[in-house]
Design a protein around this motif. Structure first.
Motif, mmCIF file in Angstrom:
data_model
loop_
_atom_site.group_PDB
_atom_site.id
_atom_site.type_symbol
_atom_site.label_atom_id
_atom_site.label_comp_id
_atom_site.label_asym_id
_atom_site.label_seq_id
_atom_site.Cartn_x
_atom_site.Cartn_y
_atom_site.Cartn_z
ATOM 1 N N SER A 22 0.836 -1.185 0.000
ATOM 2 C CA SER A 22 0.000 0.000 0.000
ATOM 3 C C SER A 22 0.875 1.239 0.000
ATOM 4 C CB SER A 22 -0.898 0.013 1.232
ATOM 5 O OG SER A 22 -0.104 0.184 2.398
ATOM 6 N N GLY A 23 0.263 2.373 -0.391
ATOM 7 C CA GLY A 23 1.001 3.630 -0.346
ATOM 8 C C GLY A 23 1.493 3.947 1.057
ATOM 9 N N ASP A 24 0.687 3.613 2.058
ATOM 10 C CA ASP A 24 1.083 3.879 3.445
ATOM 11 C C ASP A 24 2.326 3.077 3.822
ATOM 12 O OD1 ASP A 24 -0.946 5.670 3.823
ATOM 13 O OD2 ASP A 24 -2.296 4.241 4.797
ATOM 14 N N ARG A 25 2.380 1.826 3.394
ATOM 15 C CA ARG A 25 3.541 0.996 3.724
ATOM 16 C C ARG A 25 4.793 1.548 3.039
ATOM 17 N NH1 ARG A 25 5.715 -4.135 1.495
ATOM 18 N NH2 ARG A 25 7.152 -4.950 3.071
ATOM 19 N N LEU A 26 4.669 1.934 1.769
ATOM 20 C CA LEU A 26 5.815 2.501 1.055
ATOM 21 C C LEU A 26 6.273 3.786 1.735
ATOM 22 C CD1 LEU A 26 4.839 2.021 -2.705
ATOM 23 C CD2 LEU A 26 6.209 0.532 -1.229
ATOM 24 N N HIS A 27 5.308 4.552 2.182
ATOM 25 C CA HIS A 27 5.602 5.801 2.869
ATOM 26 C C HIS A 27 6.404 5.541 4.140
ATOM 27 C CE1 HIS A 27 4.642 9.607 5.013
ATOM 28 N NE2 HIS A 27 4.636 10.081 3.790
ATOM 29 N N ASP A 28 5.988 4.537 4.886
ATOM 30 C CA ASP A 28 6.684 4.168 6.122
ATOM 31 C C ASP A 28 8.096 3.660 5.811
ATOM 32 O OD1 ASP A 28 6.770 3.421 9.058
ATOM 33 O OD2 ASP A 28 7.020 1.433 8.165
ATOM 34 N N LEU A 29 8.235 2.863 4.764
ATOM 35 C CA LEU A 29 9.552 2.352 4.389
ATOM 36 C C LEU A 29 10.491 3.484 3.969
ATOM 37 C CD1 LEU A 29 8.530 -0.864 2.393
ATOM 38 C CD2 LEU A 29 9.613 -0.756 4.653
ATOM 39 N N LEU A 30 9.960 4.449 3.210
ATOM 40 C CA LEU A 30 10.781 5.591 2.819
ATOM 41 C C LEU A 30 11.254 6.381 4.036
ATOM 42 C CD1 LEU A 30 9.193 7.190 -0.389
ATOM 43 C CD2 LEU A 30 11.546 6.426 -0.095
ATOM 44 N N LEU A 31 10.375 6.535 5.007
ATOM 45 C CA LEU A 31 10.746 7.231 6.237
ATOM 46 C C LEU A 31 11.906 6.510 6.922
ATOM 47 C CD1 LEU A 31 10.295 9.394 8.370
ATOM 48 C CD2 LEU A 31 8.522 7.958 9.382
ATOM 49 N N ARG A 32 11.831 5.188 6.960
ATOM 50 C CA ARG A 32 12.906 4.420 7.592
ATOM 51 C C ARG A 32 14.193 4.479 6.775
ATOM 52 N NH1 ARG A 32 9.958 -1.161 8.243
ATOM 53 N NH2 ARG A 32 12.093 -1.857 8.699
ATOM 54 N N VAL A 33 14.060 4.597 5.448
ATOM 55 C CA VAL A 33 15.249 4.714 4.600
ATOM 56 C C VAL A 33 15.999 6.012 4.894
ATOM 57 C CG1 VAL A 33 16.039 5.025 2.207
ATOM 58 C CG2 VAL A 33 14.405 3.217 2.756
ATOM 59 N N THR A 34 15.263 7.077 5.238
ATOM 60 C CA THR A 34 15.930 8.346 5.579
ATOM 61 C C THR A 34 16.796 8.192 6.825
ATOM 62 O OG1 THR A 34 14.132 9.171 6.997
ATOM 63 C CG2 THR A 34 13.988 9.661 4.649
ATOM 64 N N GLN A 35 16.533 7.139 7.582
ATOM 65 C CA GLN A 35 17.319 6.866 8.790
ATOM 66 C C GLN A 35 18.379 5.787 8.524
ATOM 67 O OE1 GLN A 35 14.083 5.725 11.322
ATOM 68 N NE2 GLN A 35 13.224 7.795 11.404
ATOM 69 N N SER A 36 18.676 5.588 7.222
ATOM 70 C CA SER A 36 19.691 4.622 6.779
ATOM 71 C C SER A 36 19.371 3.201 7.200
ATOM 72 C CB SER A 36 21.077 5.027 7.296
ATOM 73 O OG SER A 36 21.437 6.304 6.815
ATOM 74 N N ASP A 37 18.087 2.854 7.183
ATOM 75 C CA ASP A 37 17.638 1.513 7.527
ATOM 76 C C ASP A 37 17.728 0.632 6.280
ATOM 77 O OD1 ASP A 37 16.161 -0.815 8.062
ATOM 78 O OD2 ASP A 37 14.809 0.241 9.434
ATOM 79 N N ARG A 38 18.767 -0.188 6.199
ATOM 80 C CA ARG A 38 18.998 -1.005 5.014
ATOM 81 C C ARG A 38 17.949 -2.110 4.849
ATOM 82 N NH1 ARG A 38 23.611 0.004 2.411
ATOM 83 N NH2 ARG A 38 25.143 1.348 3.443
ATOM 84 N N ARG A 39 17.440 -2.609 5.956
ATOM 85 C CA ARG A 39 16.398 -3.622 5.873
ATOM 86 C C ARG A 39 15.139 -3.028 5.238
ATOM 87 N NH1 ARG A 39 13.883 -7.223 10.904
ATOM 88 N NH2 ARG A 39 12.459 -8.466 9.627
ATOM 89 N N ALA A 40 14.794 -1.818 5.644
ATOM 90 C CA ALA A 40 13.628 -1.139 5.056
ATOM 91 C C ALA A 40 13.856 -0.901 3.570
ATOM 92 C CB ALA A 40 13.380 0.185 5.773
ATOM 93 N N PHE A 41 15.104 -0.560 3.211
ATOM 94 C CA PHE A 41 15.419 -0.315 1.807
ATOM 95 C C PHE A 41 15.248 -1.596 0.990
ATOM 96 C CE2 PHE A 41 18.544 0.235 -1.710
ATOM 97 C CZ PHE A 41 17.936 1.307 -2.323
ATOM 98 N N ALA A 42 15.673 -2.714 1.549
ATOM 99 C CA ALA A 42 15.508 -3.996 0.867
ATOM 100 C C ALA A 42 14.024 -4.314 0.668
ATOM 101 C CB ALA A 42 16.185 -5.105 1.664
ATOM 102 N N GLN A 43 13.206 -4.001 1.673
ATOM 103 C CA GLN A 43 11.768 -4.241 1.566
ATOM 104 C C GLN A 43 11.145 -3.303 0.532
ATOM 105 O OE1 GLN A 43 10.532 -3.714 5.634
ATOM 106 N NE2 GLN A 43 11.048 -5.803 6.226
ATOM 107 N N LEU A 44 11.626 -2.081 0.501
ATOM 108 C CA LEU A 44 11.133 -1.105 -0.477
ATOM 109 C C LEU A 44 11.456 -1.584 -1.889
ATOM 110 C CD1 LEU A 44 9.852 1.792 -0.702
ATOM 111 C CD2 LEU A 44 12.205 2.633 -0.920
ATOM 112 N N TYR A 45 12.669 -2.088 -2.062
ATOM 113 C CA TYR A 45 13.084 -2.606 -3.371
ATOM 114 C C TYR A 45 12.194 -3.777 -3.789
ATOM 115 C CZ TYR A 45 15.888 -4.825 -6.985
ATOM 116 O OH TYR A 45 16.302 -5.383 -8.159
ATOM 117 N N GLU A 46 11.960 -4.702 -2.871
ATOM 118 C CA GLU A 46 11.146 -5.877 -3.176
ATOM 119 C C GLU A 46 9.727 -5.485 -3.566
ATOM 120 O OE1 GLU A 46 9.637 -10.030 -1.029
ATOM 121 O OE2 GLU A 46 11.053 -8.714 -0.013
ATOM 122 N N ALA A 47 9.203 -4.451 -2.917
ATOM 123 C CA ALA A 47 7.819 -4.044 -3.154
ATOM 124 C C ALA A 47 7.637 -3.246 -4.439
ATOM 125 C CB ALA A 47 7.314 -3.214 -1.968
ATOM 126 N N THR A 48 8.708 -2.607 -4.925
ATOM 127 C CA THR A 48 8.547 -1.667 -6.043
ATOM 128 C C THR A 48 9.396 -1.973 -7.265
ATOM 129 O OG1 THR A 48 10.269 -0.204 -5.137
ATOM 130 C CG2 THR A 48 7.982 0.208 -4.444
#
Length: 200
Positions: A22-48
């Motif tokens: 969902s857009g909300d989940r992507l939004h949350d993942l992007l927020l975590r990416v701004t904090q250099s969260d590599r796990r969130a980035f991997a999830q963002l990549y998988e989703a998009t």
């Protein structure tokens, strides 16, 4: 507005979100990416990644170049996540725009054009209609490319996206941030210039 507050705002439109997230989940993942969260980035990549890959492939038409450009786009997303503004676009729309820009830059550096090696041409009988037609096609492609290069950069991109990649006028208007009527006028003028350039 701080980067964190920008990212925590509720997006106005999630219609472009992928089916897998969902857009909300992507939004949350992007927020975590701004904090250099590599796990969130991997999830963002998988989703998009499927969505971005399709976007780039539609422009470049070549798998090898598409792979490289998609990787480049995700590097940009990692580096510029703090620049995302939810009030301006949904997360997936923002990411797709980055991928499109990267693909167009690649197309500008190495334009896609019909090509046949000299070796393969040597196997064709020079006096056959198919050989002549092939050579004429190559010549026409080179002339068209040369004429495209005479257009302003944004007009080149617009013509390629409209007539090589099949973008609608509405898509072009959104991408270039111009009214549809302005896009139509620009295309009309660009085609008129191309026609004059290609005239014998």
């Amino acid at each position: 507005m701080s980067n964190a507050s920008r990212l925590s705002a509720t997006p106005q439109d999630n219609s472009s979100s992928t089916s897998s997230a969902s857009g909300d989940r992507l939004h949350d993942l992007l927020l975590r990416v701004t904090q250099s969260d590599r796990r969130a980035f991997a999830q963002l990549y998988e989703a998009t990644s499927a969505k971005l890959y399709g976007t780039v492939l539609r422009i470049l038409k070549e798998q090898g170049r598409t792979d490289d450009v998609v990787q480049e786009a995700y590097v940009t997303i990692w580096q510029k996540a703090t620049q995302f503004e939810a009030e301006r676009a949904s997360p997936i729309a923002w990411m797709v725009a980055i991928a499109r820009h990267a693909a167009i830059d690649e197309l500008r550096r190495q334009p896609r054009a019909p090509h046949e090696s000299e070796e393969s041409l040597s196997h064709m009988a020079a006096d056959t209609p198919s050989a002549r037609e092939h050579i004429e096609y190559e010549q026409d492609a080179r002339r068209l490319h040369a004429c495209l290069e005479e257009l302003e950069t944004d007009r080149q991109d617009m013509v390629r996206l409209a007539y090589l990649d099949g973008w609608s006028r509405a898509d072009l208007a959104t991408y270039f941030e111009q009214p549809v009527n302005t896009v139509k006028t620009w295309l009309h003028r660009a085609l008129k210039q191309l026609k004059g350039c290609l005239a014998p």
